[in-house]
Write an enzyme that holds these catalytic residues in place. Structure first.
Site, PDB file in Angstrom:
ATOM      1  N   ASP A  13     -54.197  82.426  34.975  1.00 16.94           N
ATOM      2  CA  ASP A  13     -54.828  81.190  35.451  1.00 16.94           C
ATOM      3  C   ASP A  13     -54.249  80.786  36.800  1.00 16.94           C
ATOM      4  O   ASP A  13     -54.950  80.269  37.666  1.00 16.94           O
ATOM      5  CB  ASP A  13     -54.625  80.038  34.451  1.00 16.94           C
TER       6      ASP A  13
ATOM      7  N   ASP B 295     -40.587  83.204  35.512  1.00 16.65           N
ATOM      8  CA  ASP B 295     -40.582  81.955  36.286  1.00 16.65           C
ATOM      9  C   ASP B 295     -40.551  82.244  37.785  1.00 16.65           C
ATOM     10  O   ASP B 295     -41.261  81.617  38.578  1.00 16.65           O
ATOM     11  CB  ASP B 295     -39.430  81.030  35.842  1.00 16.65           C
TER      12      ASP B 295
HETATM   13  C1  IPM Z   1     -57.880  83.265  28.071  1.00 20.78           C
HETATM   14  C2  IPM Z   1     -58.101  81.978  27.339  1.00 20.78           C
HETATM   15  C3  IPM Z   1     -57.822  82.179  25.854  1.00 20.78           C
HETATM   16  C4  IPM Z   1     -56.387  82.649  25.725  1.00 20.78           C
HETATM   17  C5  IPM Z   1     -58.098  80.943  25.009  1.00 20.78           C
HETATM   18  C6  IPM Z   1     -59.526  80.478  25.124  1.00 20.78           C
HETATM   19  C7  IPM Z   1     -57.724  81.163  23.568  1.00 20.78           C
HETATM   20  O1  IPM Z   1     -57.324  80.960  27.889  1.00 20.78           O
HETATM   21  O2  IPM Z   1     -58.576  84.252  27.752  1.00 20.78           O
HETATM   22  O3  IPM Z   1     -57.011  83.301  28.934  1.00 20.78           O
HETATM   23  O4  IPM Z   1     -55.480  81.815  25.670  1.00 20.78           O
HETATM   24  O5  IPM Z   1     -56.167  83.858  25.672  1.00 20.78           O
HETATM   25 MG    MG Z   2     -56.227  81.552  29.567  1.00 19.28          MG
END
Ligand code: IPM
Ligand code: MG
Length: 367
Positions: free
Chosen positions: A256, A228
């Site tokens: 992400d 976190d």
């Molecule tokens: C990633 C994607 C995948 C994951 C999904 C599409 C299953 O978000 O490669 O980060 O969660 O690993």
């Molecule tokens: Mg992902």
């Protein structure tokens, strides 16, 4: 002359159009280097499910088995379309996770890279970006919650319940820490270990094994940081990180966030490395809302080619050239729609145009 077979899994949504740009780059690389690529497109993901009733058909498995490396586009549908496919056949569960499992691609490299010259793409202030962001997120990719036992049902009290297990054994943990420490050793010799050992036993074992493995890498400084807190510092002070290692689910989320820091998930290529086979993919999804419009950013796909050149084909020089070619397109004032708004002083270009400009820039570079 080296000759390599590459399985091309175009995937869904924007997958085919960004794959087209990656193929242009591969074809150019053949003309510049003593290398030949045998490229085989093969169905994978939701499109494969609709065409042949299987998101990861046997024929695709055979092409991947025979390939030296796999280049994979994003997969998946929007929420409504997904419901047309049975839950276990949906492309994430029915194709992507089986691909990762099949080749045991445990080491996922996700570079979060933004040179100072491109800091304007980031939503962070210039003083936060400083001299630029250059982080290598290393995500364990075949363990943890993603691959643990899963159970859904109705319990004795008549309540629906779910139980999914976060499981790792010490060998899995050791393997990813070795990769992370070796990577840190080659870079700035600092490794941030991301964990949640104040709550999760899995993190306690994770950290314990790290203490054992790091003895083989005495030059690497290891910093421990709770997941976190790491999320906060990624926003407040991204330049404090160089190599970060984490388990599967943490890596999904923080990588992400890495894309968010750069300004777009469109800037997130990745390499997924197993003991015998590797595959390469953008970290982002298939963006069905913009599919077929020739506006998607192919950077992550072409960046994945650069990683393939380095990791699978031992062509680090050409990989570096390709990175530089991509950066030069942005540095010359061009941008795809994900990174800038019209009127922000950049010239908007399409998917194809970006690919063409990368090809032209690379073609002009000495090999
Ligand atoms: C990633 C994607 C995948 C994951 C999904 C599409 C299953 O978000 O490669 O980060 O969660 O690993
Ligand atoms: Mg992902």
């Amino acid at each position: 002359m080296n000759s390599y077979k590459i399985a091309l899994l175009d995937g869904d949504g924007i997958g085919p159009e960004i794959m087209t740009e990656a193929v242009k780059v591969l074809r150019l690389i053949e003309t510049r280097n003593p290398v030949r690529f045998e490229l085989t497109h093969t169905p994978f993901g939701a499109s494969a499910w609709f065409d042949c009733g299987n998101a990861f058909p046997d024929a695709t498995k055979a092409v991947c088995d025979a390939a030296h490396a796999i280049l994979k586009g994003p997969i998946g549908l929007n929420h409504e379309e997904s419901k047309k496919i049975p839950v276990d056949q949906q492309p994430e569960r029915g194709a992507l996770l089986p691909l990762r499992r099949r080749y045991n691609t445990y080491a996922n490299f996700r570079p979060v890279y933004l040179p100072k010259a491109l800091a304007h793409f980031s939503p962070l202030k210039p003083e936060v970006i400083g001299e630029g962001v250059d982080i290598m997120i290393i995500r364990e990719l075949v363990g943890g919650l993603y691959f643990g036992k899963k159970e859904m049902g109705v319990n004795a009290a008549g309540k629906r319940y779910v139980n999914e297990v976060l499981e790792y054994d010490e060998d899995q943990i050791r393997a990813i820490h070795q990769v992370a420490l070796a990577t840190a050793q080659k870079r700035k010799k600092v490794l941030h270990n991301i964990h949640k050992s104040n709550v999760l036993k899995s993190s306690v074992l994770w950290n314990e094994v790290l203490e054992e493995v790091r003895k083989d890498y005495p030059e690497v400084k290891v910093e421990h940081i709770l997941v976190d807190a790491a999320a906060t510092y990624l926003c407040l002070k991204p330049t404090m990180f160089d190599v970060m290692v984490m388990e599967n689910m943490f890596g999904d989320i923080l990588s992400d966030q890495g894309g968010g820091i750069l300004g777009s998930l469109g800037l997130m290529p990745s390499a997924c490395i197993g003991p015998q086979k590797a595959y390469y993919e953008p970290s982002h999804g298939s963006a069905p809302d913009i599919a077929g419009k020739n506006i998607a950013n192919p950077y992550s796909m072409i960046g994945s080619v650069a990683m393939m050149l380095e990791f699978s084909f031992n062509m680090p020089k050409e990989a570096a050239n390709l990175w530089q070619a991509m950066q030069s397109v942005f540095a010359a004032g061009f941008s795809t729609a994900d990174l800038s708004k019209p009127g922000s002083g950049v010239t908007m270009i399409s998917t194809r145009d970006f690919g063409d400009r990368v090809v032209a820039a690379l073609a002009a570079m000495p090999v």
